[in-house]
Structure formats: C-alpha cells, structure tokens
Design an enzyme around this catalytic site. Structure first.
Site, PDB file in Angstrom:
ATOM      1  N   HIS A 139       0.852  -1.185   0.000  1.00  0.00           N
ATOM      2  CA  HIS A 139       0.000   0.000   0.000  1.00  0.00           C
ATOM      3  C   HIS A 139       0.891   1.239   0.000  1.00  0.00           C
ATOM      4  O   HIS A 139       1.721   1.424   0.886  1.00  0.00           O
ATOM      5  CB  HIS A 139      -0.881  -0.009   1.251  1.00  0.00           C
ATOM      6  CG  HIS A 139      -1.797   1.172   1.355  1.00  0.00           C
ATOM      7  ND1 HIS A 139      -2.771   1.450   0.419  1.00  0.00           N
ATOM      8  CD2 HIS A 139      -1.869   2.160   2.278  1.00  0.00           C
ATOM      9  CE1 HIS A 139      -3.403   2.540   0.770  1.00  0.00           C
ATOM     10  NE2 HIS A 139      -2.882   3.004   1.897  1.00  0.00           N
ATOM     11  N   GLY A 154       2.525   4.852   4.323  1.00  0.00           N
ATOM     12  CA  GLY A 154       1.918   5.418   5.529  1.00  0.00           C
ATOM     13  C   GLY A 154       0.478   4.974   5.670  1.00  0.00           C
ATOM     14  O   GLY A 154      -0.089   4.341   4.771  1.00  0.00           O
ATOM     15  N   SER A 156      -3.617   4.945   5.855  1.00  0.00           N
ATOM     16  CA  SER A 156      -4.640   5.507   4.963  1.00  0.00           C
ATOM     17  C   SER A 156      -5.072   6.884   5.453  1.00  0.00           C
ATOM     18  O   SER A 156      -5.272   7.080   6.658  1.00  0.00           O
ATOM     19  CB  SER A 156      -5.870   4.588   4.923  1.00  0.00           C
ATOM     20  OG  SER A 156      -5.562   3.400   4.255  1.00  0.00           O
ATOM     21  N   GLY A 157      -5.186   7.830   4.520  1.00  0.00           N
ATOM     22  CA  GLY A 157      -5.650   9.170   4.848  1.00  0.00           C
ATOM     23  C   GLY A 157      -4.587  10.100   5.374  1.00  0.00           C
ATOM     24  O   GLY A 157      -4.881  11.247   5.740  1.00  0.00           O
ATOM     25  N   GLY A 159      -2.089  11.392   3.672  1.00  0.00           N
ATOM     26  CA  GLY A 159      -1.739  12.432   2.687  1.00  0.00           C
ATOM     27  C   GLY A 159      -0.794  11.979   1.584  1.00  0.00           C
ATOM     28  O   GLY A 159      -0.178  12.806   0.917  1.00  0.00           O
ATOM     29  N   LYS A 160      -0.701  10.668   1.364  1.00  0.00           N
ATOM     30  CA  LYS A 160       0.202  10.147   0.325  1.00  0.00           C
ATOM     31  C   LYS A 160      -0.213  10.619  -1.065  1.00  0.00           C
ATOM     32  O   LYS A 160       0.608  11.105  -1.845  1.00  0.00           O
ATOM     33  CB  LYS A 160       0.225   8.619   0.364  1.00  0.00           C
ATOM     34  CG  LYS A 160       0.710   8.020   1.663  1.00  0.00           C
ATOM     35  CD  LYS A 160       0.792   6.509   1.611  1.00  0.00           C
ATOM     36  CE  LYS A 160      -0.558   5.854   1.400  1.00  0.00           C
ATOM     37  NZ  LYS A 160      -1.491   6.049   2.522  1.00  0.00           N
ATOM     38  N   SER A 161      -1.494  10.471  -1.385  1.00  0.00           N
ATOM     39  CA  SER A 161      -1.986  10.838  -2.716  1.00  0.00           C
ATOM     40  C   SER A 161      -1.907  12.340  -2.954  1.00  0.00           C
ATOM     41  O   SER A 161      -1.597  12.801  -4.060  1.00  0.00           O
ATOM     42  CB  SER A 161      -3.433  10.353  -2.907  1.00  0.00           C
ATOM     43  OG  SER A 161      -3.492   8.942  -2.811  1.00  0.00           O
ATOM     44  N   ASP A 178      -1.970   4.072  -4.534  1.00  0.00           N
ATOM     45  CA  ASP A 178      -2.722   3.140  -3.688  1.00  0.00           C
ATOM     46  C   ASP A 178      -2.085   1.747  -3.612  1.00  0.00           C
ATOM     47  O   ASP A 178      -1.768   1.273  -2.527  1.00  0.00           O
ATOM     48  CB  ASP A 178      -4.182   3.022  -4.135  1.00  0.00           C
ATOM     49  CG  ASP A 178      -5.025   2.332  -3.066  1.00  0.00           C
ATOM     50  OD1 ASP A 178      -4.880   2.695  -1.887  1.00  0.00           O
ATOM     51  OD2 ASP A 178      -5.799   1.430  -3.405  1.00  0.00           O
ATOM     52  N   GLU A 203      -6.684   8.492  -6.154  1.00  0.00           N
ATOM     53  CA  GLU A 203      -7.887   8.692  -5.354  1.00  0.00           C
ATOM     54  C   GLU A 203      -7.635   9.822  -4.360  1.00  0.00           C
ATOM     55  O   GLU A 203      -6.684   9.767  -3.572  1.00  0.00           O
ATOM     56  CB  GLU A 203      -8.233   7.404  -4.591  1.00  0.00           C
ATOM     57  CG  GLU A 203      -9.448   7.578  -3.691  1.00  0.00           C
ATOM     58  CD  GLU A 203      -9.459   6.609  -2.511  1.00  0.00           C
ATOM     59  OE1 GLU A 203     -10.195   6.892  -1.546  1.00  0.00           O
ATOM     60  OE2 GLU A 203      -8.726   5.600  -2.545  1.00  0.00           O
TER      61      GLU A 203
END
Length: 313
Positions: A139, A154, A156-157, A159-161, A178, A203
């Site tokens: 991930h 890191g 989920s949520g 701030g990777k994307s 993702d 996403e």
C-alpha cells in the site's frame, strides 16, 4: 509460480507465428532463461533445458541445413519430442519443411523474428526477468522524482496521494497510486509498477478518482520505475525522537532487498512535496559521493580541533 503466456510474448516481441495450426493460448513460460539448442542438434541431450524458450540463430540454422535427410529425421524427431514451449527463429530464418512437419506433429509452436540473435536474446531475457520476478503488492504511492523512484508509504488518509498530486503539478511523474506491485529483478534492483486496473488513477478523499494522464498529459505518468528511496509518513509524536542529522541511513526491506527509508513526521504546515523532492535530491547527491550530514560533522570536528589548538597556544 509466475508465468507468462506465449501469446503475450508473441505480441510483445512482434513474432510471426510459422505454425498457426498449433494453438498457443494455453502455453506458459515459467523461466526467464532461454536455450540455444546447438548441442542438442549435435545429439547431446543430457541436461537439456527443454522447458525454456528455444532460440535458433544463424549457427544452429546452418548446422541444420548441412545435415543429411536421415540425420535430420533423427535429430528433429528427438529434439521436438521434448516438452518445448516454443522455438524462435531469428534473422527471418525459415525452418525447412521436415522441421515444420515434425513441429506440427509434436505441437511445438515455431515463431520468427527479424531481430539478430544477440539483440533478441538480450531483450527477451530482460523482459522475462521483469515479468517472472518475485512480486508483492504494498500500500503506497510510487513517484519518479528527478529520476529517483520514491515510494511514499503510511496509514490511509495521511496524505500520500495529495503529496503525489503536488509532485505531479511540480513536473514529476506518477507510476502508481494506492497499490504498488514490487518486483525483485536482481539482488540490487526493485521495480515498481501499477496494477492494470488502477493505472494512471489517483484517489483523493473528498473529490474521488482523478485520471492523471488525462488531466496533466502523458508526460506526467510512467509505466515502471526502480525503487530507490522509501518515505514513510507518520503522525507527529512530540514524545518521539526524530533523526535531525541523518548521519546513519535507515533501511526497510522488500523481497530481501534493502532500500533507504526516511520516517517523516506529519503536522499542519509541512509541505510534503518539497520534503519528498529534497529527500530525492539528497539521496541522489549521496549516490554521487557527497553527504551533507557528513560534511557538517566534519566541519564541527574541525572547529573543535581548532578551538583546542588555540587554547593550547
């Protein structure tokens, strides 16, 4: 076990099928190595790697041409009775009628390429090594930053994307968001790719799915990328000690290969894209022989040494 269909190899290498009577859909290649059956043509079948893709170049071809009819009958029968997944003739060389007849009898597909033998062998081995390499899915987000493959991981949520989108806006290229498929192509090299279903998509929470290739153009995406650096994002913890000098590298491991890893604490106001850019450039600089942390350490040591010298005087 990983496998590549012969159909995919035919399409990728632009091979001509000389035996369309034989169905190739169910045939799989499971080894990245190939074999040139010169010794087998001469009658030596000990340790014959029959399950590999067989390559016939000019040397094997001229040897076949010089055989008598009886020798051809015996050699072709023995060779093609083995479980060979396919035989590729290079340089547009054409098998003789007897070889083709025996191949059809034993259901061994015959293929042909315009490429020279050495060039074709190098390309097919390189491609098969990637396709058949050990693979895991992780991930994260993989971005090409100044030529360095930066894998951002890191929770989920975190701030990777969003960091990846900012990097794309700054001229860098997205490989995958993702899910990152990581393949070990050698003891030093890991290659990351996107699953076909999510390729070029990002996403963004609150917005939804964004097509990066359509929005920012083909220059904003990349199919594959070596993984050179891992940036692990985590929530800021005031009680945790964070590395402020970077004198010693930290590593993470994928498929037995070590990759340099930076743990980046997240708090409001930190520009993740610039941090990722700086980390990529700094990593590149270290590979070129310059280490800023080591330079600072040397300066401090020299300053202390000079201070002692002055005190002694």
């Amino acid at each position: 076990m990983s496998a590549v269909s012969l159909t995919k190899i035919i399409d990728k290498m632009k091979l001509e099928n000389l035996t369309p009577e034989i169905g190739v859909k169910g045939i799989k290649i499971t080894q990245p190595d190939i074999n040139r059956p010169a010794l087998q043509m001469a009658g030596y079948f000990e340790h014959f790697a029959a399950t590999r893709l067989q390559i016939i170049g000019f040397v094997e071809y001229t040897y076949m041409q010089g055989l008598s009819k009886d020798e051809k009958e015996k050699t072709y029968e023995t060779l093609l009775s083995h479980p060979i997944p396919g035989i590729v003739f290079c340089r547009e060389l054409q098998p003789d009628d007897l070889f083709k007849q025996k191949a059809i009898e034993h259901e061994v597909p015959l293929l042909m390429t315009k490429e020279s033998t050495s060039a074709f062998m190098a390309e097919i081995i390189r491609w098969l090594n990637v396709k058949l390499a050990p693979c895991i899915s992780v991930h994260g987000v993989l971005v090409d930053v100044y030529g360095e493959g930066v894998l951002i991981t890191g929770e989920s949520g975190i701030g990777k994307s969003e960091a990846a989108l900012e990097l794309i806006k700054r001229g860098h290229r997205l490989v995958t968001d993702d899910v990152v498929e990581i393949r070990k192509v050698s003891d030093e090299t890991l290659i990351g790719t996107a699953p076909d279903i999510t390729k070029h998509f990002i996403e963004l929470r609150g917005i939804g799915i964004v097509d990066v290739k359509t929005l920012f153009g083909v220059s904003s995406v990349k199919e594959t990328q070596n993984i050179d650096l891992v940036i692990r994002l985590e929530d800021w913890n005031k009680d945790k000690e964070y590395d402020r000098l970077g004198l010693e590298e930290e590593y993470t491991e994928y498929l037995g290969n070590k990759v340099v890893c930076h743990n980046i604490p997240i708090r409001p106001g930190r520009n993740l894209a610039i941090i990722c850019e700086s980390a990529a450039v700094n990593h590149r600089q270290k590979k070129m022989g310059y280490n800023a942390a080591q330079e600072l350490y040397t300066r401090v040591q020299n300053s202390i040494a000079n201070g002692r010298s002055e005190d002694d005087e």
